[in-house]
Structures are given as C-alpha cells and as structure tokens.
Scaffold this motif. Sequence first.
Motif, short mmCIF file in Angstrom:
data_model
loop_
_atom_site.label_atom_id
_atom_site.label_comp_id
_atom_site.label_asym_id
_atom_site.label_seq_id
_atom_site.Cartn_x
_atom_site.Cartn_y
_atom_site.Cartn_z
N GLU A 3 0.86 -1.18 0.00
CA GLU A 3 0.00 0.00 0.00
C GLU A 3 0.90 1.23 0.00
O GLU A 3 1.82 1.33 0.81
N GLY A 15 -4.49 9.86 0.78
CA GLY A 15 -5.11 8.62 0.33
C GLY A 15 -4.10 7.50 0.29
O GLY A 15 -3.04 7.58 0.91
N ASN A 16 -4.43 6.48 -0.46
CA ASN A 16 -3.49 5.37 -0.63
C ASN A 16 -3.84 4.57 -1.87
O ASN A 16 -4.90 4.73 -2.47
N THR A 17 -2.90 3.73 -2.25
CA THR A 17 -3.16 2.80 -3.36
C THR A 17 -3.28 1.40 -2.75
O THR A 17 -2.78 1.16 -1.65
N GLN A 18 -3.93 0.51 -3.46
CA GLN A 18 -4.11 -0.84 -2.94
C GLN A 18 -3.59 -1.87 -3.93
O GLN A 18 -3.89 -1.80 -5.12
N SER A 68 -9.59 2.41 -9.81
CA SER A 68 -10.36 1.86 -8.68
C SER A 68 -9.47 1.40 -7.53
O SER A 68 -9.96 1.10 -6.45
N LYS A 69 -8.15 1.34 -7.76
CA LYS A 69 -7.24 0.93 -6.69
C LYS A 69 -6.62 2.13 -5.99
O LYS A 69 -5.68 1.99 -5.20
N LYS A 71 -7.48 5.31 -3.54
CA LYS A 71 -8.49 5.83 -2.62
C LYS A 71 -8.05 7.19 -2.09
O LYS A 71 -6.89 7.38 -1.74
N ILE A 72 -9.01 8.12 -2.03
CA ILE A 72 -8.77 9.41 -1.37
C ILE A 72 -9.49 9.34 -0.02
O ILE A 72 -10.69 9.12 0.03
N GLU A 73 -8.73 9.50 1.05
CA GLU A 73 -9.33 9.34 2.39
C GLU A 73 -9.67 10.66 3.04
O GLU A 73 -10.52 10.71 3.92
N SER A 176 -14.36 5.33 -8.76
CA SER A 176 -13.33 6.34 -8.98
C SER A 176 -13.56 7.50 -8.03
O SER A 176 -14.69 7.96 -7.90
N PRO A 177 -12.49 7.96 -7.37
CA PRO A 177 -12.68 9.13 -6.49
C PRO A 177 -12.96 10.42 -7.27
O PRO A 177 -13.40 11.40 -6.68
#
Length: 194
Positions: A3, A15-18, A68-69, A71-73, A176-177
């Motif tokens: 991540e 955010g992060n990537t998965q 889709s992988k 994420k903006i948190e 998608s964010p």
Amino acid sequence: MPEIKLACDCGKVQGNTQFMTAKSGNRLTCCCSDCQSFALYLEGLGRGNAEPILDQFSGTDIFQMPISKLKIEQGLEDIACVRLTPKGMYRWYSSCCNTPIGNTMAANMPFIGVVHNFMQHQTSRVDEIGKNRAYVQTHEMKAQIPSALKGSSSKAISRSIYKLICWKILGLNKPSPFFNLDGSAIVTPIILNK
Ligand SMILES: [Zn+2]
Ligand SMILES: [Zn+2]
C-alpha cells in the motif's frame, strides 16, 4: 498487501493505493508537451519550496495504475482539475498547495497516471513501484536523454496498452474518487487554452 501512501505537499489531501507494485502498475516518465504544460501551470500557481514536478529532462515521473485501486481518504474538497483543451486529459491536482495528483481519461477508462509528487514512499520509490521503465514521448524534448536511462519507450507503451485492456475487462474504472456515477467529474475542470 503493498500500500502506497498518497498525500499532497501540505497534507490536506491524503489517500493510498491498494495492491500496487512494480508488476501491477507501470512506472514511466512522460516528456510530452501536455505534461510539461500541466507542470508549468502548477508551478505558475505557486508551489513554494516543494519538490519540482519535472526532472532535468523535462519529464514527469508517473505511475500508471487502475483508478479503482486509488483511494482518497481526506481532502476531496481540495481537489481541482484542469484540461489543456476541452477534450484533453483530466489533470487532477490539490488546490490547497498545487500538488499534481494524476492524469485520467474519461470516467469509463480504468486508468490514472499518478504523478510522483503525490506519492509518499515509506521505503523508496524504486522499492515500492520499481525503476522507471522508459522515457516516453521524447520526440518533443530538447535535451538528449542518456541511453542508459532512456529504456524502450515502445515496450513501455505496449505494456501500458496491454494493462489498460486488462483493467478495462476487469471493470477497474469504478469506483473512482474523481468521477460521479453518471460519469461527470466531481469538480468542473478548468479549461486552459495552451
Ligand atoms: Zn495540499
Ligand atoms: Zn505526457
């Protein structure tokens, strides 16, 4: 699972990537004039002492991955978008501190090219997403890139296209964010006339 932490320079947008690694994405450096214009636009808005966007060859180090992988948190309200032409790529950035986030096509395409400034690597960039595979779109640039760094742009582009087809089949354009379910962008893009 790997991540990668994502953050703008001031930390408001995070955010992060998965599941993203050197193998699952595609790291390359784009030297096209549009990427350069985007960088100059953000530098023009003011980035203080932040790390430059362009390298010494006017390239932008990006990591292509399925949208889709990503994420903006936090800080979604600080995200802005610019397009160089009415049909150009959507180029996302943080309006709080003008950090480039990444480039996408329309909502139906499962792709983002995340700009290096938005990735906050815990170990190192090479360790987390591998070496730069190649410099691409180099015909528009003035400086000569040493062959040891240049890599094979045709191989890197073929790999991008192959990945894009796989991600499309897997339906990785959603969620998608940056796009609403009806395909509209979450903010109205600013259209720049180059
Ligand atoms: Zn910021
Ligand atoms: Zn480019």
